[in-house]
Design a protein around this motif. Structure first.
Motif, PDB file in Angstrom:
ATOM      1  N   GLY A   1      -5.873  -1.915  -7.295  1.00  0.00           N
ATOM      2  CA  GLY A   1      -4.541  -1.549  -6.742  1.00  0.00           C
ATOM      3  C   GLY A   1      -3.594  -1.345  -8.321  1.00  0.00           C
TER       4      GLY A   1
ATOM      5  N   ARG B   1       0.726  -1.446   0.572  1.00  0.00           N
ATOM      6  CA  ARG B   1       0.222  -0.209  -0.429  1.00  0.00           C
ATOM      7  C   ARG B   1       0.599   0.964  -0.291  1.00  0.00           C
ATOM      8  NH1 ARG B   1      -4.987  -1.278   4.291  1.00  0.00           N
ATOM      9  NH2 ARG B   1      -5.480  -3.133   3.089  1.00  0.00           N
TER      10      ARG B   1
ATOM     11  N   SER C   1       1.115  -5.395  -5.967  1.00  0.00           N
ATOM     12  CA  SER C   1      -0.670  -5.490  -5.976  1.00  0.00           C
ATOM     13  C   SER C   1      -1.567  -6.470  -5.899  1.00  0.00           C
ATOM     14  CB  SER C   1      -1.351  -4.441  -6.687  1.00  0.00           C
ATOM     15  OG  SER C   1      -0.852  -3.424  -6.181  1.00  0.00           O
TER      16      SER C   1
ATOM     17  N   ASP D   1      -4.627  -7.589  -4.404  1.00  0.00           N
ATOM     18  CA  ASP D   1      -6.100  -5.959  -4.875  1.00  0.00           C
ATOM     19  C   ASP D   1      -5.737  -5.310  -6.313  1.00  0.00           C
ATOM     20  OD1 ASP D   1      -6.765  -3.261  -4.430  1.00  0.00           O
ATOM     21  OD2 ASP D   1      -4.584  -2.272  -4.205  1.00  0.00           O
TER      22      ASP D   1
END
Length: 422
Positions: free
Chosen positions: A38, A2, A30, A35
Motif C-alpha cells: 500500500g 485503508r 501504510s 502494508d
C-alpha cells in the motif's frame, strides 16, 4: 489507514491531485501498519501525478522493504525515485546499501557499491564525500571480498584527510584479522590514527586478539603499551586477549602477570579469563594453581559459571601434580557443587574430568558413585575416564565389569549408527 488509502487513490482516479503531504501521510500510515504494498502504491501514484516524494518517506520505506526481505522492491523504489526526479541523496543511497547488507544480499550490495564508486565517488580527493555513505561502501567492499577496491578507497580517503568511523574501522580490522592479514590491519589502523581518528578499546582489542591468534606475544604487548600511551583504558577483553597471546606463546607466567595487572587495574576477571588460565596452567601440569585462582575469583566477583569454564577447570584438576592430587579433587568437588548451585548442566567433558580427578586422588568410591549416577547410554568419554580410574584401583573385578560395559556400549553405539544409516 485503508480508508485514507482508498480515498487517496479515488481522488487521483477522478483527476483531483491531492497535496504532497496527503501522499506522505498515507505512505507513512501504510508502512507503519505493515502494508508495504500500500505504501509502495501510494508513492507510485504520487510520481504518476508529477509530484516529488519526501525523501524521508522513501528512506523509511526502503529500510522496511529490505527488513522484510523484499530487496527487489527496495531497489525498484530507488530507481523509481531517480526517474521521478525525487532527490536521491547520500542518505538514500546509504539506507539502501545498508538494507542490502543487513538482508544478506552480499552480491547485490557489492554491485550497488561498485555503481556508487563509478558515479558519485569517482574522485574523492576533488569531491568531498559523504562520510556515512563511504563507510557503508567500505563495509560492502570488505565484507564481500573486494579488498583491493576497499584499500584504494581508503587511500583516497587518506588523501582527502578523512578517516572511517569507529564502527567501520572495527569491521575492516576484524575482516583483515580473520584473513590473517595482520600487517594490513595494522596499516589500516595506523592510517586511521594519522587521519585524526580517535582510538578506541574495540579497535585495539581486535588487533591484540589478532596477535594472540598468531601467538605474537611481543606485538600484542606493544599494542597494549600503545593503548596505554594514548590514554585508552584496557577492559576485560584486552586482558583476555593478552592472556591468550601469552598462553599460545607458551609463556604461562606472562599470562599470570596479565591477570595480576588486571586485578590491580580494577578490571574483574570473567569466565573467559578463568578458562584461558585454566587451560594454560593445565598444560604445564599446574592445574591446582588454576583452580585456586578460579575459586578466589568466583567466590568474590560472581563470575558467570558456564559449562565451558567448568570443563576447563575440571580438566585442570586432572592435570595436577601427584602431590597435589587430593587438593585438586577437593577443588573438583567444589566445581561440581558450583555447577549444581548455578544450574549448569554437566556435559561429558565435565563428567570425565571429575572422574579422573577423583581417581587420581584415590577416591574410587566417589568416582564409582558419580559414574553410576550418569544416564545411559554413557558417552564414550565417560567410559574412557572410568576405565582410567579403574586401572588405578585395586579392584580387578570392578575394573573388568567397567571394561565389559565400555565394550558393550561401543558395540551398541556402532549398531545404532548402522541402523540409522539403513
Amino acid at each position: 489507514q485503508r480508508l485514507a488509502s482508498h480515498l487517496l487513490h479515488a481522488s487521483v482516479a477522478a483527476g483531483r491531485v491531492p497535496r504532497t503531504d496527503a501522499f506522505s501521510t498515507v505512505v507513512a500510515a501504510s508502512r507503519k501498519a505493515g502494508d508495504l504494498d500500500g505504501a509502495r502504491a501510494a508513492l507510485a501514484a504520487l510520481h504518476e501525478c508529477g509530484l516529488r516524494a519526501n525523501p524521508t518517506d522513501c528512506h523509511a520505506l526502503l529500510a522496511a522493504l529490505c527488513e522484510a526481505g523484499r530487496t527487489d522492491a527496495a531497489e525498484g523504489l530507488y530507481r523509481e525515485m531517480a526517474r521521478a526526479g525525487t532527490e536521491v541523496g547520500h542518505k538514500t543511497r546509504a539506507v539502501l546499501l545498508t538494507g542490502l547488507l543487513n538482508s544478506g544480499e552480499g552480491e547485490r550490495a557489492l554491485a550497488f557499491a561498485h555503481e556508487l564508486l563509478g558515479g558519485p565517488y569517482r574522485d574523492l580527493a576533488s569531491s568531498p564525500p559523504d562520510v556515512p555513505l563511504v563507510n557503508v561502501i567500505l563495509q560492502a567492499l570488505f565484507s564481500h571480498g573486494a579488498e583491493a577496491e576497499a584499500k584504494s578507497l581508503l587511500q583516497e580517503l587518506k588523501v582527502a584527510g578523512i578517516a572511517p568511523d569507529a564502527r567501520t574501522l572495527s569491521l575492516l580490522l576484524s575482516h583483515l584479522v580473520k584473513l590473517k592479514q595482520l600487517p594490513s590491519a595494522l596499516e589500516v589502523f595506523n592510517a586511521f590514527l594519522a587521519a585524526g581518528g580517535a582510538p578506541s578499546a574495540a579497535a585495539f582489542n581486535i588487533l591484540i586478539d589478532g596477535c594472540a591468534r598468531q601467538a605474537q606475544l611481543l606485538n600484542a604487548e606493544a599494542l597494549a603499551a600503545q593503548m596505554d600511551g594514548l590514554g585508552v583504558k584496557r577492559d576485560a577483553y584486552t586482558y583476555n586477549a593478552l592472556i591468550s597471546a601469552a598462553a599460545r606463546a607458551g609463556r604461562v607466567n606472562r599470562a599470570l602477570a596479565q591477570r595480576r595487572m588486571m586485578r590491580r587495574s580494577g578490571v574483574a576477571a570473567d569466565a573467559v579469563t578463568l578458562t584461558l588460565l585454566a587451560r594454560a596452567l593445565a598444560d604445564e601440569s599446574r592445574g591446582v594453581e588454576a583452580l585456586r585462582l578460579a575459586r578466589q575469583a568466583a567466590d568474590g566477583a560472581g563470575v558467570k559459571f558456564d559449562a565451558r569454564l567448568a570443563a576447563a577447570l575440571l580438566y585442570a584438576a586432572t592435570r595436577a601434580r601427584q602431590r597435589d592430587a587430593k587438593e585438586a579433587a577437593e577443588h573438583a568437588r567444589w566445581v561440581w557443587a558450583e555447577m549444581a548451585r548455578r544450574r549448569v548442566v554437566p556435559d561429558a567433558r565435565c563428567v570425565a574430568g571429575h572422574l579422573v580427578a577423583l581417581g587420581n586422588a584415590g577416591d574410587f568410591d566417589g568416582a564409582r558413585e558419580l559414574f553410576d549416577a550418569q544416564p545411559t547410554p554413557r558417552d564414550p568419554r565417560v567410559w574412557a575416564a572410568m576405565t582410567q580410574v579403574t586401572n588405578l584401583s585395586d579392584e580387578p573385578a570392578y575394573a573388568s565389569s567397567v571394561l565389559s560395559g565400555a565394550f558393550a556400549s561401543t558395540i551398541a553405539a556402532a549398531q545404532a549408527a548402522v541402523a540409522a544409516r539403513a
